[in-house]
Design an enzyme around this catalytic site. Structure first.
Site: not given
Length: 163
Positions: A98, A125, A133-134, A160
């Site tokens: 962030y 989001n 956003c994850h 991922e």
């Protein structure tokens, strides 16, 4: 008028929302802030953008990086839009903090920015996964905040290969 469709993901049901042309929402069932600020009038309908979004999600949930993107049109403030644009640049399988996003906004605008303000925009989001956003984590790499639930955030990052 908004249109909806449903997608059965490996992490649970998801609702897709479209304005008829682009995707304006993608929410896990029960997600915090789901459809916040969107017109309550919705009709269930199959649209080409839903088919493309389902195809994208099918590729993603098969642990592959999709090489295409359905049309997206998230609704939000100018600040939220700027944060969501940055989210779209986070590479598949990588994370960013962030604070790093806040610094990037500071560099782009010259205005001081807090990680907490960025977190508020990230949390709202409206298009989960496609606007990733994850992939945003706390300063020490900790999993903090995810409107769909931290368990889902962890699973998405695992898909991922980020964690």
């Amino acid at each position: 008028m908004l249109y909806t469709s449903h997608y059965a993901s490996p992490l649970g049901g998801m609702t897709l929302v479209s304005d008829g042309t682009a995707l304006v929402g993608l929410y896990f069932d029960g997600q915090k802030y789901a459809a916040e600020g969107l017109d309550a009038t919705r009709t269930q309908k199959n649209l080409p953008v839903f088919e493309e979004a389902r195809r994208w999600l099918d590729v993603y949930f098969s642990a592959r990086k999709p090489d295409f993107m359905p049309a997206l049109a998230p609704h939000g403030t100018a600040f939220q839009q700027s944060v969501w644009e940055i989210l779209r640049t986070i590479p598949y399988g990588q994370t960013v903090t962030y604070g790093a996003i806040a610094r990037r906004i500071e560099q782009n605008t010259g205005c001081r920015m807090s990680a907490q303000a960025v977190g508020g925009a990230v949390g709202r989001n409206p298009i989960s996964i496609l606007i990733p956003c994850h992939r945003v984590v706390g300063t020490n790499g900790s999993l903090t905040g995810y409107a769909g639930g931290l368990d889902k955030k962890e699973r998405l990052l695992q898909w991922e290969g980020a964690r």
